[in-house]
Scaffold this active site. Structure first.
Site, PDB file in Angstrom:
ATOM      1  N   ASP A 172       0.857  -1.189   0.000  1.00 17.15           N
ATOM      2  CA  ASP A 172       0.000   0.000   0.000  1.00 17.15           C
ATOM      3  C   ASP A 172       0.891   1.236   0.000  1.00 17.15           C
ATOM      4  O   ASP A 172       2.025   1.207   0.473  1.00 17.15           O
ATOM      5  CB  ASP A 172      -0.918   0.006   1.233  1.00 17.15           C
ATOM      6  CG  ASP A 172      -2.219   0.757   0.973  1.00 17.15           C
ATOM      7  OD1 ASP A 172      -3.285   0.112   0.956  1.00 17.15           O
ATOM      8  OD2 ASP A 172      -2.173   1.996   0.778  1.00 17.15           O
ATOM      9  N   ASP A 185       4.095   2.389  -4.334  1.00 18.89           N
ATOM     10  CA  ASP A 185       3.157   3.120  -5.197  1.00 18.89           C
ATOM     11  C   ASP A 185       2.981   2.254  -6.443  1.00 18.89           C
ATOM     12  O   ASP A 185       3.928   2.052  -7.212  1.00 18.89           O
ATOM     13  CB  ASP A 185       3.756   4.484  -5.566  1.00 18.89           C
ATOM     14  CG  ASP A 185       2.851   5.258  -6.525  1.00 18.89           C
ATOM     15  OD1 ASP A 185       1.845   4.705  -7.003  1.00 18.89           O
ATOM     16  OD2 ASP A 185       3.183   6.432  -6.811  1.00 18.89           O
ATOM     17  N   VAL A 186       1.784   1.758  -6.646  1.00 21.98           N
ATOM     18  CA  VAL A 186       1.574   0.805  -7.742  1.00 21.98           C
ATOM     19  C   VAL A 186       1.715   1.440  -9.130  1.00 21.98           C
ATOM     20  O   VAL A 186       1.793   0.731 -10.134  1.00 21.98           O
ATOM     21  CB  VAL A 186       0.199   0.097  -7.653  1.00 21.98           C
ATOM     22  CG1 VAL A 186       0.170  -0.886  -6.498  1.00 21.98           C
ATOM     23  CG2 VAL A 186      -0.947   1.106  -7.574  1.00 21.98           C
ATOM     24  N   ASN A 194      -5.307  -4.676  -6.842  1.00 27.18           N
ATOM     25  CA  ASN A 194      -6.579  -4.118  -6.372  1.00 27.18           C
ATOM     26  C   ASN A 194      -6.530  -2.627  -6.061  1.00 27.18           C
ATOM     27  O   ASN A 194      -7.574  -1.969  -6.055  1.00 27.18           O
ATOM     28  CB  ASN A 194      -6.980  -4.930  -5.119  1.00 27.18           C
ATOM     29  CG  ASN A 194      -8.030  -4.260  -4.308  1.00 27.18           C
ATOM     30  OD1 ASN A 194      -9.194  -4.258  -4.706  1.00 27.18           O
ATOM     31  ND2 ASN A 194      -7.661  -3.676  -3.188  1.00 27.18           N
ATOM     32  N   TYR A 220     -12.687   7.131 -14.551  1.00 26.57           N
ATOM     33  CA  TYR A 220     -12.759   5.891 -13.754  1.00 26.57           C
ATOM     34  C   TYR A 220     -13.287   4.736 -14.604  1.00 26.57           C
ATOM     35  O   TYR A 220     -12.699   3.660 -14.647  1.00 26.57           O
ATOM     36  CB  TYR A 220     -13.656   6.132 -12.538  1.00 26.57           C
ATOM     37  CG  TYR A 220     -13.715   4.974 -11.580  1.00 26.57           C
ATOM     38  CD1 TYR A 220     -12.720   4.780 -10.623  1.00 26.57           C
ATOM     39  CD2 TYR A 220     -14.772   4.064 -11.613  1.00 26.57           C
ATOM     40  CE1 TYR A 220     -12.775   3.713  -9.743  1.00 26.57           C
ATOM     41  CE2 TYR A 220     -14.835   2.998 -10.728  1.00 26.57           C
ATOM     42  CZ  TYR A 220     -13.836   2.825  -9.795  1.00 26.57           C
ATOM     43  OH  TYR A 220     -13.890   1.764  -8.916  1.00 26.57           O
ATOM     44  N   LYS A 246     -11.300   1.243 -15.757  1.00 25.80           N
ATOM     45  CA  LYS A 246     -11.757  -0.093 -15.372  1.00 25.80           C
ATOM     46  C   LYS A 246     -12.078  -0.948 -16.619  1.00 25.80           C
ATOM     47  O   LYS A 246     -11.910  -2.168 -16.595  1.00 25.80           O
ATOM     48  CB  LYS A 246     -12.967   0.010 -14.449  1.00 25.80           C
ATOM     49  CG  LYS A 246     -12.640   0.666 -13.100  1.00 25.80           C
ATOM     50  CD  LYS A 246     -11.554  -0.080 -12.358  1.00 25.80           C
ATOM     51  CE  LYS A 246     -11.314   0.444 -10.960  1.00 25.80           C
ATOM     52  NZ  LYS A 246     -10.255  -0.291 -10.244  1.00 25.80           N
ATOM     53  N   THR A 262     -16.986   1.004   1.403  1.00 25.34           N
ATOM     54  CA  THR A 262     -15.573   1.159   1.801  1.00 25.34           C
ATOM     55  C   THR A 262     -15.275   2.656   1.920  1.00 25.34           C
ATOM     56  O   THR A 262     -16.068   3.487   1.462  1.00 25.34           O
ATOM     57  CB  THR A 262     -14.618   0.584   0.729  1.00 25.34           C
ATOM     58  OG1 THR A 262     -14.725   1.410  -0.442  1.00 25.34           O
ATOM     59  CG2 THR A 262     -14.914  -0.855   0.377  1.00 25.34           C
TER      60      THR A 262
HETATM   61  P1  NAD Z   1     -10.158   2.053  -0.525  1.00 24.32           P
HETATM   62  O1  NAD Z   1      -9.942   3.496  -0.784  1.00 24.32           O
HETATM   63  O2  NAD Z   1     -10.869   1.635   0.717  1.00 24.32           O
HETATM   64  O3  NAD Z   1      -8.766   1.287  -0.583  1.00 24.32           O
HETATM   65  C1  NAD Z   1      -7.841   1.519  -1.610  1.00 24.32           C
HETATM   66  C2  NAD Z   1      -6.428   1.300  -1.067  1.00 24.32           C
HETATM   67  O4  NAD Z   1      -5.521   1.515  -2.165  1.00 24.32           O
HETATM   68  C3  NAD Z   1      -6.033   2.282   0.043  1.00 24.32           C
HETATM   69  O5  NAD Z   1      -5.444   1.594   1.124  1.00 24.32           O
HETATM   70  C4  NAD Z   1      -5.022   3.208  -0.641  1.00 24.32           C
HETATM   71  O6  NAD Z   1      -4.023   3.709   0.240  1.00 24.32           O
HETATM   72  C5  NAD Z   1      -4.420   2.284  -1.685  1.00 24.32           C
HETATM   73  N1  NAD Z   1      -3.817   3.018  -2.799  1.00 24.32           N
HETATM   74  C6  NAD Z   1      -4.325   4.093  -3.452  1.00 24.32           C
HETATM   75  N2  NAD Z   1      -3.460   4.527  -4.382  1.00 24.32           N
HETATM   76  C7  NAD Z   1      -2.380   3.700  -4.318  1.00 24.32           C
HETATM   77  C8  NAD Z   1      -1.151   3.637  -5.011  1.00 24.32           C
HETATM   78  N3  NAD Z   1      -0.844   4.526  -5.970  1.00 24.32           N
HETATM   79  N4  NAD Z   1      -0.280   2.664  -4.686  1.00 24.32           N
HETATM   80  C9  NAD Z   1      -0.574   1.760  -3.712  1.00 24.32           C
HETATM   81  N5  NAD Z   1      -1.708   1.779  -2.997  1.00 24.32           N
HETATM   82  C10 NAD Z   1      -2.602   2.742  -3.306  1.00 24.32           C
HETATM   83  O7  NAD Z   1     -10.921   1.515  -1.820  1.00 24.32           O
HETATM   84  P2  NAD Z   1     -11.799   0.201  -2.126  1.00 24.32           P
HETATM   85  O8  NAD Z   1     -13.204   0.615  -2.236  1.00 24.32           O
HETATM   86  O9  NAD Z   1     -11.408  -0.911  -1.237  1.00 24.32           O
HETATM   87  O10 NAD Z   1     -11.302  -0.074  -3.622  1.00 24.32           O
HETATM   88  C11 NAD Z   1     -10.410  -1.115  -3.959  1.00 24.32           C
HETATM   89  C12 NAD Z   1     -10.535  -1.361  -5.447  1.00 24.32           C
HETATM   90  O11 NAD Z   1     -11.882  -1.743  -5.755  1.00 24.32           O
HETATM   91  C13 NAD Z   1     -10.250  -0.136  -6.314  1.00 24.32           C
HETATM   92  O12 NAD Z   1      -9.554  -0.549  -7.472  1.00 24.32           O
HETATM   93  C14 NAD Z   1     -11.630   0.364  -6.672  1.00 24.32           C
HETATM   94  O13 NAD Z   1     -11.636   1.091  -7.868  1.00 24.32           O
HETATM   95  C15 NAD Z   1     -12.364  -0.949  -6.807  1.00 24.32           C
HETATM   96  N6  NAD Z   1     -13.819  -0.881  -6.689  1.00 24.32           N
HETATM   97  C16 NAD Z   1     -14.400  -0.327  -5.608  1.00 24.32           C
HETATM   98  C17 NAD Z   1     -15.775  -0.279  -5.535  1.00 24.32           C
HETATM   99  C18 NAD Z   1     -16.484   0.343  -4.352  1.00 24.32           C
HETATM  100  O14 NAD Z   1     -17.685   0.608  -4.467  1.00 24.32           O
HETATM  101  N7  NAD Z   1     -15.818   0.571  -3.229  1.00 24.32           N
HETATM  102  C19 NAD Z   1     -16.566  -0.809  -6.566  1.00 24.32           C
HETATM  103  C20 NAD Z   1     -15.931  -1.388  -7.668  1.00 24.32           C
HETATM  104  C21 NAD Z   1     -14.547  -1.420  -7.721  1.00 24.32           C
END
Ligand code: NAD
Length: 249
Positions: A37, A58-59, A85, A153, A157, A188
């Site tokens: 993370d 940083d991904v 993710n 976004y 995706k 989340t």
């Molecule tokens: P979240 O914000 O709770 O968690 C995301 C994590 O990614 C955080 O810990 C953040 O610090 C980390 N992060 C952000 N940028 C980063 C980087 N450059 N390098 C490394 N780490 C990084 O979000 P979430 O809701 O758990 O989302 C996780 C994934 O699921 C994302 O790809 C999001 O697009 C996808 N998603 C989420 C939802 C939703 O409704 N929450 C729906 C569909 C898809």
């Protein structure tokens, strides 16, 4: 025997939300978990909770991504599961008329280029092992568009979904499965932050979910654990929807 006994799993964005819930689920199923993370505090806390290893990365940065898998391999001797993710939602209005080029580029870097980098750097380990499971987090918006206008976004995706299909087909004969996980709206921090800025948006989205609520992160983690495990041995190149029926409505 637990489904992920002694499998080494690297989870990006493992410090929060879906990634955090998956870190817990993987650990319960016997995996050795590497939490990666950007957020050092959240990532280290998550790794501590699941008895795993934390790598700050940083991904969107290629050196960080390479180091992340190298660390996992050096520590545990294999990389069996990559849950790519980490992702962000756009900072402001993400309609095509409002989104600036810098915001567009940042979303592509963190959501899409990151998946390219993760796959590029993890596949060689899996090729040497002759097996592996890669799960890339896309979204339901990749298959149906968004009722809430998120151009950068949704495009990012869609790219994750297309890339996962391509790689799933390309590496199937080498024992490497690649699937795109397509969650519906999940409760989340990412979603809460978005809806705090625009509460009406939450209502607009909720009416489209046939089940009538947003997912809990644990419900998504259960699907990820399935895809990571041998129970999903015939599933690759798929768009794996866990969306409360939203794409079927
Ligand atoms: P979240 O914000 O709770 O968690 C995301 C994590 O990614 C955080 O810990 C953040 O610090 C980390 N992060 C952000 N940028 C980063 C980087 N450059 N390098 C490394 N780490 C990084 O979000 P979430 O809701 O758990 O989302 C996780 C994934 O699921 C994302 O790809 C999001 O697009 C996808 N998603 C989420 C939802 C939703 O409704 N929450 C729906 C569909 C898809």
């Amino acid at each position: 025997m637990q489904r992920l006994q002694d499998r080494v799993a690297v989870i990006t964005g493992g410090g929060s939300g879906i990634g955090l819930a998956t870190a817990h689920r993987f650990a319960q199923e016997g995996a050795k978990v590497v939490v990666a993370d950007l957020d050092e505090e959240a990532g280290a806390k998550a790794a501590g909770e699941v008895g795993g290893l934390f790598v700050q990365a940083d991904v969107a940065n290629e050196d960080d991504v390479a180091r992340m898998y190298r660390t996992a391999f050096e520590e545990f001797g294999s990389v069996d599961v990559a849950f790519n993710n980490a992702g962000i939602s756009p900072p402001d209005d993400d309609s095509i008329l409002e989104t600036g080029i810098d915001a567009w580029r940042r979303v592509q870097e963190v959501n899409l280029t990151s998946v390219y980098l993760c796959c590029k750097h993890v596949i060689p380990y899996m090729q040497r092992q002759g097996k592996g499971s890669i799960i890339n987090t896309a979204s339901f918006v990749a298959v149906m568009g968004s009722a809430t206008s998120q151009i950068s976004y949704t495009a990012s995706k869609g790219g994750v979904l297309a890339m996962s299909r391509e790689l799933g087909v390309q590496f199937a004969r080498e024992g490497i499965r690649v699937n795109a996980l397509c969650p519906g709206p999940v409760d989340t921090p990412l979603l809460r932050e978005l809806f705090a800025k625009d509460p009406e948006r939450a209502q607009r989205r909720l009416v489209h979910v046939p089940i009538g609520r947003f997912a809990r992160a644990e419900e998504i983690a259960a699907a990820v654990a399935f895809l990571a495990s041998d129970d999903a041995s015939f599933i690759t190149a798929s768009e794996f929807l866990v969306d409360g029926g939203i794409s079927g409505a």
